[in-house]
Write a protein that holds these residues in place. Structure first.
Motif, PDB file in Angstrom:
ATOM      1  N   ALA A 218       0.782  -1.305   0.116  1.00 15.27           N
ATOM      2  CA  ALA A 218      -0.018  -0.167   0.100  1.00 15.27           C
ATOM      3  C   ALA A 218       0.908   1.191  -0.037  1.00 15.27           C
ATOM      4  O   ALA A 218       0.188   2.370   0.071  1.00 15.27           O
ATOM      5  CB  ALA A 218      -0.883  -0.058   1.307  1.00 15.27           C
ATOM      6  N   GLY A 219       2.339   1.353   0.058  1.00 10.95           N
ATOM      7  CA  GLY A 219       2.981   2.400   0.265  1.00 10.95           C
ATOM      8  C   GLY A 219       3.048   2.943   1.569  1.00 10.95           C
ATOM      9  O   GLY A 219       2.538   2.039   2.674  1.00 10.95           O
ATOM     10  N   ARG A 220       3.878   3.802   1.942  1.00 10.19           N
ATOM     11  CA  ARG A 220       3.959   4.477   3.257  1.00 10.19           C
ATOM     12  C   ARG A 220       3.322   5.970   3.443  1.00 10.19           C
ATOM     13  O   ARG A 220       3.820   6.665   2.646  1.00 10.19           O
ATOM     14  CB  ARG A 220       5.441   4.128   3.632  1.00 10.19           C
ATOM     15  N   TRP A 221       2.456   5.955   4.284  1.00 15.15           N
ATOM     16  CA  TRP A 221       1.577   7.405   4.530  1.00 15.15           C
ATOM     17  C   TRP A 221       2.248   7.805   5.796  1.00 15.15           C
ATOM     18  O   TRP A 221       2.674   7.112   6.798  1.00 15.15           O
ATOM     19  CB  TRP A 221       0.364   7.332   4.562  1.00 15.15           C
ATOM     20  N   GLY A 224       1.835  13.847   7.377  1.00 13.32           N
ATOM     21  CA  GLY A 224       2.214  14.807   6.491  1.00 13.32           C
ATOM     22  C   GLY A 224       2.035  14.589   4.934  1.00 13.32           C
ATOM     23  O   GLY A 224       2.148  15.575   4.195  1.00 13.32           O
ATOM     24  N   GLY A 225       1.419  13.626   4.562  1.00 15.27           N
ATOM     25  CA  GLY A 225       1.527  13.006   3.264  1.00 15.27           C
ATOM     26  C   GLY A 225       2.219  11.843   2.872  1.00 15.27           C
ATOM     27  O   GLY A 225       2.554  10.904   3.879  1.00 15.27           O
ATOM     28  N   ARG A 226       2.321  11.540   1.810  1.00 14.35           N
ATOM     29  CA  ARG A 226       3.085  10.109   1.362  1.00 14.35           C
ATOM     30  C   ARG A 226       4.378  10.276   1.421  1.00 14.35           C
ATOM     31  O   ARG A 226       5.053  11.283   0.917  1.00 14.35           O
ATOM     32  CB  ARG A 226       2.438  10.104  -0.252  1.00 14.35           C
ATOM     33  N   LEU A 227       4.765   9.083   1.966  1.00  7.41           N
ATOM     34  CA  LEU A 227       6.376   9.095   2.214  1.00  7.41           C
ATOM     35  C   LEU A 227       6.960   8.315   1.114  1.00  7.41           C
ATOM     36  O   LEU A 227       8.130   8.574   0.679  1.00  7.41           O
ATOM     37  CB  LEU A 227       6.841   8.298   3.546  1.00  7.41           C
ATOM     38  N   ALA A 228       5.986   7.147   0.583  1.00  6.25           N
ATOM     39  CA  ALA A 228       6.639   6.089  -0.302  1.00  6.25           C
ATOM     40  C   ALA A 228       5.794   5.549  -1.169  1.00  6.25           C
ATOM     41  O   ALA A 228       4.476   5.382  -0.293  1.00  6.25           O
ATOM     42  CB  ALA A 228       7.682   5.154   0.276  1.00  6.25           C
ATOM     43  N   LEU A 229       5.882   5.057  -2.224  1.00  9.04           N
ATOM     44  CA  LEU A 229       4.913   4.170  -2.796  1.00  9.04           C
ATOM     45  C   LEU A 229       5.738   2.876  -3.378  1.00  9.04           C
ATOM     46  O   LEU A 229       6.753   2.626  -3.289  1.00  9.04           O
ATOM     47  CB  LEU A 229       4.440   5.092  -4.133  1.00  9.04           C
ATOM     48  N   PRO A 230       4.733   1.883  -3.651  1.00  7.11           N
ATOM     49  CA  PRO A 230       5.330   0.602  -4.272  1.00  7.11           C
ATOM     50  C   PRO A 230       6.264   0.745  -5.163  1.00  7.11           C
ATOM     51  O   PRO A 230       6.415   1.444  -5.902  1.00  7.11           O
ATOM     52  CB  PRO A 230       4.232  -0.194  -4.623  1.00  7.11           C
ATOM     53  N   ALA A 231       7.507  -0.276  -5.131  1.00  9.50           N
ATOM     54  CA  ALA A 231       8.341  -0.277  -5.922  1.00  9.50           C
ATOM     55  C   ALA A 231       7.825  -0.748  -7.239  1.00  9.50           C
ATOM     56  O   ALA A 231       6.708  -1.540  -7.401  1.00  9.50           O
ATOM     57  CB  ALA A 231       9.479  -0.947  -5.559  1.00  9.50           C
ATOM     58  N   ASP A 239       7.419 -12.770  -7.216  1.00  9.16           N
ATOM     59  CA  ASP A 239       7.128 -13.897  -6.554  1.00  9.16           C
ATOM     60  C   ASP A 239       7.725 -13.986  -5.192  1.00  9.16           C
ATOM     61  O   ASP A 239       7.541 -14.996  -4.505  1.00  9.16           O
ATOM     62  CB  ASP A 239       7.364 -15.247  -7.396  1.00  9.16           C
ATOM     63  N   ASP A 240       8.545 -13.267  -4.781  1.00  6.26           N
ATOM     64  CA  ASP A 240       9.150 -13.241  -3.484  1.00  6.26           C
ATOM     65  C   ASP A 240       8.485 -12.143  -2.398  1.00  6.26           C
ATOM     66  O   ASP A 240       8.350 -11.128  -2.754  1.00  6.26           O
ATOM     67  CB  ASP A 240      10.716 -12.597  -3.644  1.00  6.26           C
ATOM     68  N   ARG A 241       8.323 -12.900  -1.442  1.00  6.85           N
ATOM     69  CA  ARG A 241       7.222 -12.200  -0.520  1.00  6.85           C
ATOM     70  C   ARG A 241       8.289 -11.152   0.257  1.00  6.85           C
ATOM     71  O   ARG A 241       7.697 -10.286   0.874  1.00  6.85           O
ATOM     72  CB  ARG A 241       6.877 -13.213   0.792  1.00  6.85           C
ATOM     73  N   HIS A 242       9.630 -11.193   0.294  1.00  7.15           N
ATOM     74  CA  HIS A 242      10.373 -10.281   0.889  1.00  7.15           C
ATOM     75  C   HIS A 242      10.442  -8.809  -0.518  1.00  7.15           C
ATOM     76  O   HIS A 242      10.650  -7.679   0.141  1.00  7.15           O
ATOM     77  CB  HIS A 242      11.771 -10.606   1.037  1.00  7.15           C
ATOM     78  N   ALA A 243      10.542  -9.311  -1.583  1.00  6.49           N
ATOM     79  CA  ALA A 243      10.513  -8.158  -2.758  1.00  6.49           C
ATOM     80  C   ALA A 243       9.156  -7.318  -2.557  1.00  6.49           C
ATOM     81  O   ALA A 243       9.270  -6.245  -2.861  1.00  6.49           O
ATOM     82  CB  ALA A 243      10.672  -8.788  -3.935  1.00  6.49           C
ATOM     83  N   ARG A 244       8.226  -7.791  -2.132  1.00  4.70           N
ATOM     84  CA  ARG A 244       6.967  -6.933  -2.214  1.00  4.70           C
ATOM     85  C   ARG A 244       6.824  -5.722  -1.128  1.00  4.70           C
ATOM     86  O   ARG A 244       5.995  -4.980  -1.228  1.00  4.70           O
ATOM     87  CB  ARG A 244       5.840  -8.107  -2.083  1.00  4.70           C
ATOM     88  N   ALA A 245       7.798  -5.972  -0.293  1.00  4.66           N
ATOM     89  CA  ALA A 245       7.861  -4.983   0.767  1.00  4.66           C
ATOM     90  C   ALA A 245       8.839  -3.798   0.237  1.00  4.66           C
ATOM     91  O   ALA A 245       8.933  -2.730   1.099  1.00  4.66           O
ATOM     92  CB  ALA A 245       8.456  -5.260   2.132  1.00  4.66           C
ATOM     93  N   GLU A 246       9.440  -3.951  -0.823  1.00  3.87           N
ATOM     94  CA  GLU A 246      10.080  -2.792  -1.206  1.00  3.87           C
ATOM     95  C   GLU A 246       9.407  -1.589  -1.655  1.00  3.87           C
ATOM     96  O   GLU A 246       8.311  -1.622  -2.314  1.00  3.87           O
ATOM     97  CB  GLU A 246      10.753  -3.167  -2.547  1.00  3.87           C
ATOM     98  N   VAL A 318      15.887   9.575 -11.491  1.00  6.17           N
ATOM     99  CA  VAL A 318      16.323   8.524 -10.587  1.00  6.17           C
ATOM    100  C   VAL A 318      15.856   8.810  -9.141  1.00  6.17           C
ATOM    101  O   VAL A 318      16.374   9.825  -8.722  1.00  6.17           O
ATOM    102  CB  VAL A 318      17.856   8.446 -10.702  1.00  6.17           C
ATOM    103  N   THR A 319      15.302   7.769  -8.781  1.00  3.30           N
ATOM    104  CA  THR A 319      14.635   7.895  -7.294  1.00  3.30           C
ATOM    105  C   THR A 319      15.118   6.516  -6.476  1.00  3.30           C
ATOM    106  O   THR A 319      15.188   5.582  -7.137  1.00  3.30           O
ATOM    107  CB  THR A 319      13.218   8.148  -7.283  1.00  3.30           C
ATOM    108  N   PRO A 320      15.272   6.730  -5.192  1.00  9.42           N
ATOM    109  CA  PRO A 320      15.993   5.534  -4.441  1.00  9.42           C
ATOM    110  C   PRO A 320      14.801   4.557  -4.101  1.00  9.42           C
ATOM    111  O   PRO A 320      13.654   4.837  -3.910  1.00  9.42           O
ATOM    112  CB  PRO A 320      16.068   6.196  -3.313  1.00  9.42           C
ATOM    113  N   ARG A 321      15.092   3.227  -4.422  1.00 10.57           N
ATOM    114  CA  ARG A 321      14.324   2.016  -3.945  1.00 10.57           C
ATOM    115  C   ARG A 321      14.817   1.491  -2.623  1.00 10.57           C
ATOM    116  O   ARG A 321      16.005   1.339  -2.561  1.00 10.57           O
ATOM    117  CB  ARG A 321      14.311   1.163  -5.058  1.00 10.57           C
TER     118      ARG A 321
END
Length: 488
Positions: A218-221, A224-231, A239-246, A318-321
């Motif tokens: 869902a991203g990170r809110w 003060g607003g949106r901090l991050a969105l899904p990678a 298919d990696d459950r750890h990658a879906r948290a990026e 270019v934005t950080p992942r």
């Protein structure tokens, strides 16, 4: 100069972290950051604090960062928010710029075009977060979203209400909440809710569920607003459950800095902007925004994995992942010395011998009174130490409570232990702390600090606490193995 010469090529974007350390990426376009800074100056410049710091005279966000100090929650509330008189309206104008990208990534990972029935478990503490989630859902459903909120902590009632609403998308704060419901039904969540098509979560996304439904980030809110969105799903192992948290840090939605979380304890941590970050480093997000935030430490810690190119009208950006991580343990103040949190957790881990039972969880905290004074119930020099009068000196002025004089570790272990296990563990724990901190060893030798104590929690206490947090329906549930509590 040829504008194409300044655009990073694909080979550099996909470079390894070591190569990214050796070569700096070219700065991204700053047009949107200038717009966000202009919104901040327009909203906060006419306020008393804005006039005091001369916010309207600053030419850029970098100038503001060089002028203002960092604030934690307490200092920001006292020095900024209370003086502004507002701060919970959010900067959703910037969040709209990245909403289309969020929806595109949800559709790509879930293969669901326009779901209509959304159900969120738990009410958000901030109206900004709740409104932002709702606006994202409306955009995904193309304006046809049916949004409902349930906050009942009783699983039977919660499942009954969910069955009546027949949701297609279940919105949760932590995936542990879904696991809590699956534990109650003893089956995958879609067996109890046949209409469900995917789960949308914010925290603990690497948890393995019984469900086979798509799990979306869902991203990170923040308030003060949106901090991050899904990678970008194409740049991670879908298919990696750890990658879906990026996550990919928000660029248009907020004015973010990265506070170095790997700096030595007594050094001043450096802050860098997003385009000067280093792959592999650990950072804490610092937020500034028009909603009334001036360099607020958010408490959101992350590790920078690499960089994600975004091609838009302003050129290749270019934005950080990043990957969310647990924050470092806080320092524990004692009488005469403050012990670093990482020393405390390392000393407790090292105090366990191979023949000891396995550590399940532990909580470290300070205690103000000695064991003998606790047995008597009062301090020998005061009959009113445990009352309000005990905090007032002879002149009638309030005085601060004394600092802790000993460390207590409440541990839960798995397996049987020989008699005297707690005493032996306490002695080894205390000895390791003395080797790590000469100041602690000096105060222990003088008798101003007492030997650390170990108490055992009953078996299953940590798991019961985890399910209790999951049933609260809000916030992250997973915690570090060893936690440090700074309150006496």
């Amino acid at each position: 100069m040829d504008p194409e010469a300044e655009r990073p090529d694909a080979a550099r974007v996909e470079a390894s972290p070591l190569e990214l350390r050796k070569s700096s990426l070219p700065p991204a376009p700053r047009g949107d950051r200038r717009a966000a800074f202009a919104r901040l100056v327009s909203a906060l410049g006419p306020t008393p604090i804005g006039r005091e710091i001369g916010l309207a005279r600053l030419e850029s966000f970098e100038d503001m960062c060089a002028t203002l100090p960092l604030h934690d929650d307490a200092s920001h509330l006292q020095r900024v928010e209370t003086r502004l008189g507002f701060g919970d309206s959010g900067d959703l104008e910037g969040a709209q710029a990245e909403r289309d990208l969020v929806v595109e990534r949800w559709r790509k990972r879930s293969h669901i075009d326009a779901p209509t029935r959304f159900c969120m478990l738990g009410r958000r503490a901030s109206p900004v977060e709740a409104r932002g989630r709702h606006d994202d859902a409306r955009a995904w459903s193309e304006g046809k979203a049916e949004w409902s909120v349930l906050d009942k902590a009783v699983p039977e009632l919660l499942l009954e209400q969910l069955g009546e609403r027949e949701p297609e998308v279940l919105v949760v704060s932590s995936l542990h909440t879904v696991a809590w419901l699956e534990r109650h039904t003893r089956s995958a969540i879609e067996r109890a809710l046949p209409s469900l098509r995917c789960v949308l979560g914010e925290y603990d996304l690497s948890l393995r569920l019984r469900s086979r439904l798509p799990v979306l980030n869902a991203g990170r809110w923040h308030r003060g607003g949106r901090l991050a969105l899904p990678a970008d799903p194409d740049r991670s192992r879908a298919d990696d459950r750890h990658a879906r948290a990026e996550l990919r840090l928000a660029w248009d939605s907020a004015l973010l800095e990265l506070r170095d979380a790997g700096t030595a304890a007594r050094a001043v941590p450096a802050c860098v902007h997003l385009d000067r970050s280093v792959a592999g480093a650990r950072y804490e997000l610092v937020l500034s925004g028009a909603a009334g935030f001036l360099r607020l430490r958010t408490g959101t810690y992350l590790r920078l994995l690499g960089y994600e190119p975004v091609d838009d009208a302003g050129g290749l950006r270019v934005t950080p992942r990043v990957q969310p991580i647990q924050g470092p343990p806080p320092d524990l103040p004692l009488e005469g010395v403050t012990l670093r949190g990482d020393w405390l957790t390392a000393a407790l881990r090292q105090a366990f011998e191979p023949e000891d039972p396995a550590l399940v969880a532990a909580v470290l905290r300070g205690v103000e009174r000695s064991a003998a004074e606790s047995a008597r119930g009062q301090r020998p020099d005061s009959l009113f130490g445990d009352t309000e009068l005990g905090t007032v000196d002879s002149a009638g002025h309030g005085r601060a409570r004394a600092r802790a004089r000993a460390i207590v570790a409440r541990v839960e272990v798995r397996g049987s232990a020989r008699e005297g296990f707690e005493l032996r563990l306490a002695e080894r724990f205390d000895a390791r702390l003395q080797r790590l901190s000469p100041a602690y060893a000096f105060l222990r030798e003088r008798g101003e600090l007492e030997i650390a104590r170990v108490e055992r929690n009953e078996s299953g206490a940590d798991r019961a606490s985890m399910w209790s947090r999951a049933s609260a329906l809000q916030g992250a549930v997973a915690r570090p193995l060893i936690r440090v509590q700074t309150q006496i």
